[in-house]
Write an enzyme that holds these catalytic residues in place. Sequence first.
Site, PDB file in Angstrom:
ATOM      1  N   LEU A 136       0.770  -1.386  -0.042  1.00  0.00           N
ATOM      2  CA  LEU A 136      -0.050  -0.155  -0.110  1.00  0.00           C
ATOM      3  C   LEU A 136       0.922   1.148   0.049  1.00  0.00           C
ATOM      4  CD1 LEU A 136      -2.762   1.227   0.369  1.00  0.00           C
ATOM      5  CD2 LEU A 136      -2.425   0.974   2.752  1.00  0.00           C
ATOM      6  N   PRO A 148       6.597   6.100  -1.668  1.00  0.00           N
ATOM      7  CA  PRO A 148       7.580   7.041  -0.960  1.00  0.00           C
ATOM      8  C   PRO A 148       6.790   8.358  -0.800  1.00  0.00           C
ATOM      9  CG  PRO A 148       8.370   5.919  -2.994  1.00  0.00           C
ATOM     10  CD  PRO A 148       6.987   5.446  -2.942  1.00  0.00           C
ATOM     11  N   ILE A 164       7.993  -2.722   2.463  1.00  0.00           N
ATOM     12  CA  ILE A 164       6.975  -3.709   2.209  1.00  0.00           C
ATOM     13  C   ILE A 164       7.492  -4.779   3.251  1.00  0.00           C
ATOM     14  CG2 ILE A 164       5.633  -5.203   0.739  1.00  0.00           C
ATOM     15  CD1 ILE A 164       4.731  -2.287   0.661  1.00  0.00           C
ATOM     16  N   THR A 165       6.657  -5.109   4.244  1.00  0.00           N
ATOM     17  CA  THR A 165       7.152  -6.401   5.307  1.00  0.00           C
ATOM     18  C   THR A 165       7.143  -7.518   4.202  1.00  0.00           C
ATOM     19  OG1 THR A 165       6.265  -5.125   7.116  1.00  0.00           O
ATOM     20  CG2 THR A 165       6.480  -7.446   7.243  1.00  0.00           C
ATOM     21  N   ARG A 172      19.723  -9.222  40.387  1.00  0.00           N
ATOM     22  CA  ARG A 172      20.636  -8.258  40.518  1.00  0.00           C
ATOM     23  C   ARG A 172      20.801  -7.715  41.838  1.00  0.00           C
ATOM     24  NH1 ARG A 172      25.251  -6.368  38.310  1.00  0.00           N
ATOM     25  NH2 ARG A 172      25.546  -4.155  38.510  1.00  0.00           N
ATOM     26  N   GLN A 183      15.293   0.088  31.719  1.00  0.00           N
ATOM     27  CA  GLN A 183      15.721   0.974  33.127  1.00  0.00           C
ATOM     28  C   GLN A 183      16.105   0.042  34.305  1.00  0.00           C
ATOM     29  OE1 GLN A 183      16.256   4.096  32.599  1.00  0.00           O
ATOM     30  NE2 GLN A 183      16.923   4.559  34.636  1.00  0.00           N
ATOM     31  N   GLU A 226       0.791   0.415  10.009  1.00  0.00           N
ATOM     32  CA  GLU A 226      -0.586   0.020  10.121  1.00  0.00           C
ATOM     33  C   GLU A 226      -1.252   1.507  10.606  1.00  0.00           C
ATOM     34  OE1 GLU A 226      -2.090  -3.616  10.525  1.00  0.00           O
ATOM     35  OE2 GLU A 226      -0.227  -4.732   9.803  1.00  0.00           O
ATOM     36  N   THR A 268      -0.091   5.596  11.741  1.00  0.00           N
ATOM     37  CA  THR A 268       0.360   5.985  13.269  1.00  0.00           C
ATOM     38  C   THR A 268      -0.418   6.370  14.279  1.00  0.00           C
ATOM     39  OG1 THR A 268       0.330   8.164  12.506  1.00  0.00           O
ATOM     40  CG2 THR A 268       2.084   7.111  11.599  1.00  0.00           C
ATOM     41  N   SER A 269       0.247   6.547  15.546  1.00  0.00           N
ATOM     42  CA  SER A 269      -0.493   6.895  16.544  1.00  0.00           C
ATOM     43  C   SER A 269      -1.425   8.044  16.362  1.00  0.00           C
ATOM     44  CB  SER A 269       0.230   7.263  17.826  1.00  0.00           C
ATOM     45  OG  SER A 269       0.957   5.983  18.190  1.00  0.00           O
TER      46      SER A 269
END
Length: 383
Positions: free
Chosen positions: A125, A128, A157-158, A268, A336, A363, A365-366
């Site tokens: 889909l 560029p 493309i995945t 740790r 962290q 898929e 963006t936010s």
Amino acid sequence: MNLELSEEQAAVQQLAEEFVEREITPHVIEWDRAENVDKSIVKKLGALGFLGLTVDEEYGGSGGDHLAYCLVTEELGRGDSSVRGIVSVSLGLVTKTIASWGSEEQKRAWLPRLTSGDVIGCFGLTEPGTGSDAGNLVTKAVRDGDDYVIDGTKMFITNGTWADVVLLFARTNDTPGHRGVSAFLVPTDTPGLTRRTIHGKLGLRGQATAELVLEGVRVPAAALLGPEGKGFSIAMSALAKGRMSVAAGCVGIAQAALDAAVKYAGEREQFGRSIAHYQLVQELISDISVDVDAARLLTWRVADLIDRGRDFATAASKAKLFASEAAVRAANNALQVFGGYGYIDEYPVGKLLRDARVMTLYEGTSQIQKLIIGRAETGISAF
Ligand SMILES: Cc1cc2nc3c(=O)[nH]c(=O)nc-3n(C[C@H](O)[C@H](O)[C@H](O)COP(=O)(O)OP(=O)(O)OC[C@H]3O[C@@H](n4cnc5c(N)ncnc54)[C@H](O)[C@@H]3O)c2cc1C
């Protein structure tokens, strides 16, 4: 909604968990460093039915409901998001779309091979110049007798270099915007189609991400998937369900971050005690734990809505938005907890953070998810 898994769902979850421990976990660091998942994983995924979930057995699928699909996707995401992406794209975006929109001939030609892992699919889909604004794509498919001739470039493309077939979106008439877009099933060995691997990704390094260039690619009219001009609706319906699968993969990342952080905090020692004794470390772990639960519940709700035939698109955007942001937070918090060791790739959390980062981008963006949710709440489209 009953949150207790059925026997079948619990069994498929266990199968996926064992598969991850056996076939993925031992290779994760090596595949990441080599920028290459071992392609033999595809046949193994197919053999267990993971590439045929929710697809009718008549077409080689393994059936099951969307919660089972989420459980498998979560486990794969816990193991390696590069492998999870293979399933989310080949099954989630390509196979399921052919099952929903394909002619009988197209279903018989592609589904048994896709569900077995004999062939693999990719979803073309993005271009560029058009990412979020996919409806304005410029790849052209021009009718020429019984064929279409396709020219254009697809970006990011995945599965791009691995795929045998691309579900490709191209403009079939000059109507501006999404109304002129149609969907095609294009075998990747068609003359005129070339592929270039994109190297240097921050995360998902083992995954075959590619640029696809189409120059005079000739396909028969029978390659058209669904009606001409319906391509954008087909893409959006695929992505709505796809967002559930991305969200489930993000739950897997967050769960892996939690497991790693809890284990490391218990082992740790600083100032004479394990760091798990320190409340500020417990706060990091507690934040990850809440993110895991909230993301999982939002994702399971989407599966439940789909399986009951209810509207799910906005719920899928909410799940994808929350789970992707949660995966980034969770991996960052886990890093962290690991201190300086988290920054070295012998430990798992740095990779989790790198892999999580793309989830808020692809898929939709936010920001795009927020616009979809905002439109559903207000009735006003910001697009
Ligand atoms: C690893 C990877 C794998 C991918 N796999 C696939 C795949 O298999 N198939 C495929 O087709 N695509 C794939 N993509 C492409 C992906 O879906 C796009 O990158 C994504 O849709 C964003 O498009 P863009 O990168 O062009 O960013 P842009 O659309 O240029 O966005 C840039 C920024 O502007 C913001 N923005 C854009 N429009 C608006 C708006 N109206 N309001 C507010 N903010 C806005 C965005 O949120 C973002 O922050 C992949 C990408 C990556 C990185």
